[in-house]
Design an enzyme around this catalytic site. Structure first.
Site, short mmCIF file in Angstrom:
data_model
loop_
_atom_site.label_atom_id
_atom_site.label_comp_id
_atom_site.label_asym_id
_atom_site.label_seq_id
_atom_site.Cartn_x
_atom_site.Cartn_y
_atom_site.Cartn_z
N GLY A 129 0.79 -1.23 0.00
CA GLY A 129 0.00 0.00 0.00
C GLY A 129 0.82 1.27 0.00
O GLY A 129 2.02 1.26 -0.25
N VAL A 131 10.69 3.00 -11.19
CA VAL A 131 10.16 4.34 -11.46
C VAL A 131 10.85 5.30 -10.51
O VAL A 131 11.02 5.01 -9.32
CB VAL A 131 8.63 4.38 -11.26
CG1 VAL A 131 8.08 5.76 -11.57
CG2 VAL A 131 7.96 3.34 -12.16
N GLN A 146 7.67 -9.85 7.57
CA GLN A 146 8.88 -9.48 6.79
C GLN A 146 9.61 -8.30 7.43
O GLN A 146 10.59 -7.82 6.87
CB GLN A 146 8.54 -9.22 5.33
CG GLN A 146 7.75 -7.96 5.04
CD GLN A 146 7.37 -7.87 3.56
OE1 GLN A 146 6.51 -8.60 3.07
NE2 GLN A 146 8.00 -6.96 2.82
N MET A 148 11.40 5.50 -6.53
CA MET A 148 10.15 5.64 -5.76
C MET A 148 10.06 4.53 -4.73
O MET A 148 10.35 3.36 -5.01
CB MET A 148 8.95 5.50 -6.69
CG MET A 148 8.89 6.58 -7.74
SD MET A 148 7.78 7.86 -7.20
CE MET A 148 7.88 8.96 -8.60
N SER A 149 9.66 4.92 -3.52
CA SER A 149 9.49 3.95 -2.44
C SER A 149 8.55 4.57 -1.42
O SER A 149 8.60 5.79 -1.19
CB SER A 149 10.84 3.67 -1.78
OG SER A 149 10.66 3.08 -0.51
N SER A 150 7.71 3.75 -0.82
CA SER A 150 6.82 4.28 0.23
C SER A 150 7.66 4.86 1.36
O SER A 150 7.25 5.80 2.03
CB SER A 150 5.93 3.17 0.77
OG SER A 150 5.19 2.60 -0.29
N ARG A 151 8.85 4.31 1.56
CA ARG A 151 9.71 4.79 2.66
C ARG A 151 10.31 6.17 2.39
O ARG A 151 10.83 6.78 3.32
CB ARG A 151 10.82 3.77 2.95
CG ARG A 151 10.27 2.51 3.59
CD ARG A 151 11.35 1.58 4.09
NE ARG A 151 10.79 0.53 4.91
CZ ARG A 151 10.57 -0.74 4.53
NH1 ARG A 151 10.87 -1.10 3.30
NH2 ARG A 151 10.04 -1.61 5.34
N HIS A 205 4.01 1.70 -7.86
CA HIS A 205 2.85 0.80 -7.78
C HIS A 205 1.92 1.00 -8.99
O HIS A 205 1.35 0.05 -9.52
CB HIS A 205 2.03 1.11 -6.52
CG HIS A 205 2.75 0.83 -5.23
ND1 HIS A 205 3.11 1.81 -4.36
CD2 HIS A 205 3.16 -0.34 -4.67
CE1 HIS A 205 3.70 1.28 -3.30
NE2 HIS A 205 3.76 -0.02 -3.47
O1 PAF Z 1 7.43 -5.36 -2.31
C1 PAF Z 1 6.57 -5.32 -1.42
O2 PAF Z 1 5.81 -4.35 -1.29
C2 PAF Z 1 6.41 -6.51 -0.48
O3 PAF Z 1 7.65 -7.05 -0.16
C3 PAF Z 1 5.45 -7.58 -1.00
C4 PAF Z 1 5.97 -8.22 -2.28
C5 PAF Z 1 4.10 -6.96 -1.27
C6 PAF Z 1 5.29 -8.69 0.03
O4 PAF Z 1 4.76 -8.21 1.22
#
Ligand code: PAF
Length: 287
Positions: A28, A173, A58, A181-184, A34
């Site tokens: 998300g 991207v 994870q 790009m990364s959510s972080r 994404h």
């Molecule tokens: O890349 C991610 O966002 C996550 O590692 C994934 C593949 C959705 C697994 O939780």
């Protein structure tokens, strides 16, 4: 677009899904990366399901699980606009129950690169991705190349566990200044944001060298270290030239290498990479 929360609901959706199905697994907080995955899924399949699950297993015990950015309303609006058919948003309890004990992991490959500092990370990724694949039985699953080790391990799982699905690797991207790009990235304050660009500067230097004919890993890594050293706020965790098959360092790049970097800026951990592609002596760089 259907928003589904339980395994029963996603299975029922799958039974009614028409034609080819694409699954886009995500955690998300959608950004352009994404969106690229969802567009790719839309172009390759008749029905698209996106999973949105911040997968607790994870994350390490001191990592950012509790503050990982979340915005379901905005994500649902973006997915709807992109023509996604179903958004699967399960709870951790729905996915794992109370006594989960079965895992997918890579004892060797999962311990390299990011696995050195995130020992259980890929076990968490592999397990949830296999569960999501089992729940949605997709034909095709796109992943971003930015998470290079992740997509290489998932691809290996698909081959070695004989899953009848196609993994599609989508280009990284980037922001206009090159930051992947990364959510972080949302954790970065303006000063950190400048330091984070050191990773891209290093990779760009590697790309220029390789395109200019340099093949020696040591020379590539030296140049990258020098450049990244100009960003004092960037703590490089690793900067390796590896084979995409073994994930182990190689002396020289060929057409199947990955130059992978992980670093910390403040408390934010960032990763990025480039891949070399091509045949014979003709090597292209995808950054
Ligand atoms: O890349 C991610 O966002 C996550 O590692 C994934 C593949 C959705 C697994 O939780």
């Amino acid at each position: 677009m259907d928003i589904l929360r339980t395994k029963d609901e996603i299975r029922a959706w799958r039974r009614g899904a028409q034609g080819r199905v694409a699954l886009v697994p995500t955690m998300g907080y959608f950004h352009e990366g994404h969106i690229r995955l969802m567009r790719t899924a839309r172009s390759l399949a008749d029905s698209v399901v996106v999973s949105l699950f911040v997968n607790p297993i994870q994350f390490g015990p001191t990592e950012d699980l509790s503050r990982y950015p979340r915005d379901l309303e905005n994500d649902a609006a973006k997915a709807t606009a992109l023509g996604v058919d179903a958004l699967f948003v399960p709870s951790a309890d729905e996915i794992y129950g109370q006594s989960h004990e079965t895992y997918v992991y890579w004892p060797l490959l999962g311990a390299l690169l990011c696995g050195r500092t995130r020992p259980d990370h890929f076990r968490g990724v592999g397990t949830v991705v296999l569960k999501l694949i089992n729940l949605t039985t997709p034909h095709v699953v796109p992943f971003g190349r930015k998470d290079g080790q992740q997509v290489l391990l998932i691809d290996r799982m698909v081959k070695e566990l004989d899953l009848d699905i196609e993994i599609v690797v989508c280009p990284t991207v980037r922001e206009p200044d090159g930051l992947a790009m990364s959510s972080r990235n949302s954790y970065l304050n303006p000063a950190d944001r400048v330091q984070a660009l050191g990773i891209y500067a290093g990779l760009q230097a590697a790309k220029t060298l390789i395109e200019g004919g340099e093949r020696r890993s040591a020379a590539i890594r030296n140049e990258m270290s020098q450049l990244m050293g100009k960003f004092p706020g960037l703590g490089v965790e690793y900067c390796d030239v590896v084979s995409r098959e073994t994930l182990r360092p190689v002396d020289a790049v060929d057409h199947h290498a990955m130059v992978a970097v992980a670093g910390r800026v403040g408390t934010t951990r960032l990763i990025d990479n480039l891949w070399t592609i091509g045949t014979g002596g003709d090597i292209r760089v995808e950054l």
